[in-house]
Design a protein around this motif. Structure first.
Motif, PDB file in Angstrom:
ATOM      1  N   GLY A  56       0.801  -1.358  -0.310  1.00 55.72           N
ATOM      2  CA  GLY A  56       0.181   0.318  -0.017  1.00 55.72           C
ATOM      3  C   GLY A  56       1.013   1.031  -0.030  1.00 55.72           C
ATOM      4  N   THR A  57       1.812   1.268   0.963  1.00 53.03           N
ATOM      5  CA  THR A  57       2.633   2.045   0.364  1.00 53.03           C
ATOM      6  C   THR A  57       4.384   2.139   0.167  1.00 53.03           C
ATOM      7  OG1 THR A  57       3.484   2.128   3.379  1.00 53.03           O
ATOM      8  CG2 THR A  57       1.969   3.980   1.791  1.00 53.03           C
ATOM      9  N   THR A  58       5.288   2.769  -0.354  1.00 56.13           N
ATOM     10  CA  THR A  58       6.742   1.841  -0.270  1.00 56.13           C
ATOM     11  C   THR A  58       7.034   2.013   1.701  1.00 56.13           C
ATOM     12  OG1 THR A  58       7.191   3.252  -2.395  1.00 56.13           O
ATOM     13  CG2 THR A  58       9.116   2.631  -1.080  1.00 56.13           C
ATOM     14  N   LEU A  59       6.794   2.949   1.638  1.00 54.97           N
ATOM     15  CA  LEU A  59       7.224   2.850   2.806  1.00 54.97           C
ATOM     16  C   LEU A  59       7.386   2.058   4.327  1.00 54.97           C
ATOM     17  CD1 LEU A  59       8.787   3.927   5.929  1.00 54.97           C
ATOM     18  CD2 LEU A  59       6.245   5.249   6.390  1.00 54.97           C
ATOM     19  N   GLU A  60       6.242   1.308   4.195  1.00 60.73           N
ATOM     20  CA  GLU A  60       6.005  -0.077   4.580  1.00 60.73           C
ATOM     21  C   GLU A  60       6.225  -1.199   4.530  1.00 60.73           C
ATOM     22  OE1 GLU A  60       3.741  -2.296   7.620  1.00 60.73           O
ATOM     23  OE2 GLU A  60       4.060  -0.590   6.961  1.00 60.73           O
ATOM     24  N   GLY A  61       7.277  -1.515   2.192  1.00 59.77           N
ATOM     25  CA  GLY A  61       7.638  -2.713   2.266  1.00 59.77           C
ATOM     26  C   GLY A  61       9.422  -1.865   2.687  1.00 59.77           C
ATOM     27  N   LEU A  62       9.427  -0.701   2.673  1.00 57.72           N
ATOM     28  CA  LEU A  62      10.877  -0.619   2.950  1.00 57.72           C
ATOM     29  C   LEU A  62      11.248  -0.769   5.079  1.00 57.72           C
ATOM     30  CD1 LEU A  62      11.743   2.482   1.422  1.00 57.72           C
ATOM     31  CD2 LEU A  62      12.785   0.573   1.302  1.00 57.72           C
ATOM     32  N   ARG A  63       9.657  -1.225   5.179  1.00 54.88           N
ATOM     33  CA  ARG A  63      10.365  -0.485   7.037  1.00 54.88           C
ATOM     34  C   ARG A  63       9.740  -2.507   7.425  1.00 54.88           C
ATOM     35  NH1 ARG A  63       5.007  -0.123   9.714  1.00 54.88           N
ATOM     36  NH2 ARG A  63       6.717  -0.273  11.506  1.00 54.88           N
ATOM     37  N   ILE A  64       9.319  -3.037   6.652  1.00 56.85           N
ATOM     38  CA  ILE A  64       9.557  -4.660   6.686  1.00 56.85           C
ATOM     39  C   ILE A  64      10.759  -5.100   6.362  1.00 56.85           C
ATOM     40  CG2 ILE A  64       8.445  -6.554   5.223  1.00 56.85           C
ATOM     41  CD1 ILE A  64       5.708  -4.972   5.403  1.00 56.85           C
ATOM     42  N   HIS A  65      11.305  -4.669   5.239  1.00 63.16           N
ATOM     43  CA  HIS A  65      12.723  -5.452   4.138  1.00 63.16           C
ATOM     44  C   HIS A  65      14.013  -5.349   4.494  1.00 63.16           C
ATOM     45  CE1 HIS A  65      10.701  -8.130   1.820  1.00 63.16           C
ATOM     46  NE2 HIS A  65       8.952  -7.280   1.542  1.00 63.16           N
ATOM     47  N   HIS A  66      13.636  -3.402   5.333  1.00 64.53           N
ATOM     48  CA  HIS A  66      15.069  -2.979   5.504  1.00 64.53           C
ATOM     49  C   HIS A  66      15.276  -2.208   6.591  1.00 64.53           C
ATOM     50  CE1 HIS A  66      15.821  -3.642   0.983  1.00 64.53           C
ATOM     51  NE2 HIS A  66      14.377  -3.049   1.369  1.00 64.53           N
ATOM     52  N   ALA A  67      13.889  -1.932   7.441  1.00 62.57           N
ATOM     53  CA  ALA A  67      14.231  -1.689   8.739  1.00 62.57           C
ATOM     54  C   ALA A  67      14.386  -0.340   8.930  1.00 62.57           C
ATOM     55  CB  ALA A  67      15.173  -2.613   9.527  1.00 62.57           C
ATOM     56  N   VAL A  68      13.626   0.513   8.053  1.00 63.61           N
ATOM     57  CA  VAL A  68      13.860   1.826   7.558  1.00 63.61           C
ATOM     58  C   VAL A  68      13.442   1.995   8.904  1.00 63.61           C
ATOM     59  CG1 VAL A  68      12.874   3.441   5.970  1.00 63.61           C
ATOM     60  CG2 VAL A  68      13.989   1.898   5.514  1.00 63.61           C
ATOM     61  N   ASP A  69      13.955   3.276   9.615  1.00 64.24           N
ATOM     62  CA  ASP A  69      13.348   4.487  10.187  1.00 64.24           C
ATOM     63  C   ASP A  69      12.098   5.164   9.610  1.00 64.24           C
ATOM     64  OD1 ASP A  69      12.548   5.792  12.688  1.00 64.24           O
ATOM     65  OD2 ASP A  69      13.659   7.354  11.553  1.00 64.24           O
ATOM     66  N   PRO A  70      10.664   5.238   9.880  1.00 59.64           N
ATOM     67  CA  PRO A  70      10.009   6.341   9.422  1.00 59.64           C
ATOM     68  C   PRO A  70      10.245   7.461   9.227  1.00 59.64           C
ATOM     69  CG  PRO A  70       8.772   4.451  10.378  1.00 59.64           C
ATOM     70  CD  PRO A  70       9.957   3.701  11.180  1.00 59.64           C
ATOM     71  N   ASP A  71      10.171   7.847  10.417  1.00 55.53           N
ATOM     72  CA  ASP A  71      10.456   9.680  10.603  1.00 55.53           C
ATOM     73  C   ASP A  71      11.885   9.852   9.714  1.00 55.53           C
ATOM     74  OD1 ASP A  71       9.578  11.614  12.842  1.00 55.53           O
ATOM     75  OD2 ASP A  71      11.506  11.922  12.520  1.00 55.53           O
ATOM     76  N   HIS A  72      12.746   9.372   9.521  1.00 52.58           N
ATOM     77  CA  HIS A  72      13.659   9.700   8.786  1.00 52.58           C
ATOM     78  C   HIS A  72      13.274   9.889   7.475  1.00 52.58           C
ATOM     79  CE1 HIS A  72      17.804   9.903   6.952  1.00 52.58           C
ATOM     80  NE2 HIS A  72      17.626   9.013   6.434  1.00 52.58           N
ATOM     81  N   TYR A  73      12.650   8.390   7.044  1.00 48.58           N
ATOM     82  CA  TYR A  73      12.047   8.377   5.219  1.00 48.58           C
ATOM     83  C   TYR A  73      10.894   9.675   5.524  1.00 48.58           C
ATOM     84  CZ  TYR A  73       9.465   6.718   1.879  1.00 48.58           C
ATOM     85  OH  TYR A  73       8.533   6.013   0.780  1.00 48.58           O
ATOM     86  N   LEU A  74      10.452   9.710   6.335  1.00 50.80           N
ATOM     87  CA  LEU A  74       8.951  10.567   5.814  1.00 50.80           C
ATOM     88  C   LEU A  74       9.501  12.045   5.751  1.00 50.80           C
ATOM     89  CD1 LEU A  74       6.196   9.386   8.047  1.00 50.80           C
ATOM     90  CD2 LEU A  74       6.284   9.273   5.678  1.00 50.80           C
ATOM     91  N   ARG A  75      10.758  12.280   6.523  1.00 48.54           N
ATOM     92  CA  ARG A  75      10.956  13.521   6.355  1.00 48.54           C
ATOM     93  C   ARG A  75      11.828  14.012   5.143  1.00 48.54           C
ATOM     94  NH1 ARG A  75      10.875  16.140  10.822  1.00 48.54           N
ATOM     95  NH2 ARG A  75       9.989  15.698  13.263  1.00 48.54           N
ATOM     96  N   TYR A  76      12.674  12.854   5.107  1.00 49.75           N
ATOM     97  CA  TYR A  76      13.568  13.483   3.318  1.00 49.75           C
ATOM     98  C   TYR A  76      13.018  13.143   2.320  1.00 49.75           C
ATOM     99  CZ  TYR A  76      17.308  11.356   0.695  1.00 49.75           C
ATOM    100  OH  TYR A  76      18.181  10.843  -0.719  1.00 49.75           O
ATOM    101  N   VAL A  77      11.987  12.368   1.866  1.00 46.82           N
ATOM    102  CA  VAL A  77      11.069  12.447   0.537  1.00 46.82           C
ATOM    103  C   VAL A  77      10.001  13.336   0.425  1.00 46.82           C
ATOM    104  CG1 VAL A  77      10.975   9.171   0.799  1.00 46.82           C
ATOM    105  CG2 VAL A  77       8.463  10.478   2.213  1.00 46.82           C
TER     106      VAL A  77
END
Length: 215
Positions: A56-77
């Motif tokens: 449903g979002t790129t972020l969710e895939g990145l959270r699941i597969h790459h342990a991305v920090d959501p706050d960092h991602y959201l501020r970046y994009v």
């Protein structure tokens, strides 16, 4: 049918999908996947597309597969000069101001980005609140639970009194399954199960004039 709560998606719904902003957000997502995760450039578009379609979002895939920090991602994009793409929209302000229902933003983005977009468009004060992926603890459209949570957060007891305006068919199909009336905004696909379709948000009064006399 009488409606009391109107939910509006944000990106490519409250502004034209063709104005370049969504394309720039996508470019920032690609840059994040390259520079912050280290994915090869050639793999990024397909990987992003797969995550978006699966979760449903790129972020969710990145959270699941790459342990991305959501706050960092959201501020970046969302680190984008919005004024380069958006400007105050008095026509939209007047259109929404005259609606008798409660208006809510219901977005898979985060509240910071939503507030920034609404501020630039000059329509922030018209909305009772912002229901974002953080408020929903990453339960997002079109997951069935997302619509129940949004309805609950808006204080609406009856799904049949809700309308969702969105530019994505899957999000609208999920809303319709939950009991919402659905309005596709833009040209991003068609589906006979969606209740109404408007080319732009500015044309909703032409298709749903009864909203302005509803209560």
């Amino acid at each position: 049918m009488s409606f009391s709560t109107l939910f509006f998606d944000l990106d490519a719904t409250l502004y034209a999908a063709t104005n370049g902003l969504w394309e720039e957000i996508r470019n920032r997502i690609y840059q994040f996947m390259r520079d912050e995760i280290g994915l090869p450039q050639a793999e990024i578009p397909a990987t992003r597309d797969r995550y978006w379609k699966t979760y449903g979002t790129t972020l969710e895939g990145l959270r699941i597969h790459h342990a991305v920090d959501p706050d960092h991602y959201l501020r970046y994009v969302h680190e984008i000069p919005l004024e380069s793409y958006l400007s105050p929209d008095p026509e939209l302000y007047k259109l929404l101001e005259d609606l008798p229902q409660e208006l809510w933003i219901f977005t898979n983005a985060d509240w910071r980005h939503a507030e920034s977009v609404l501020d630039v468009l000059g329509i922030r004060e018209l909305f009772s609140g912002i229901i974002d992926l953080l408020a929903m603890d990453f339960i997002i459209k079109p997951q069935p639970e997302a619509y129940r949570i949004a309805q609950e957060m808006a204080g609406e007891n009856d799904a049949s009194r809700c309308v969702l305006f969105d530019d994505l068919v899957p999000n609208l199909l999920g809303a319709r399954e939950h009991g919402f009336t659905t309005v596709l905004v833009g040209e991003n696909g068609q589906n006979h199960k969606i209740d109404f379709h408007v080319p732009t948000i500015h044309q909703i009064k032409e298709v749903l004039p009864h909203l302005w006399v509803d209560s």
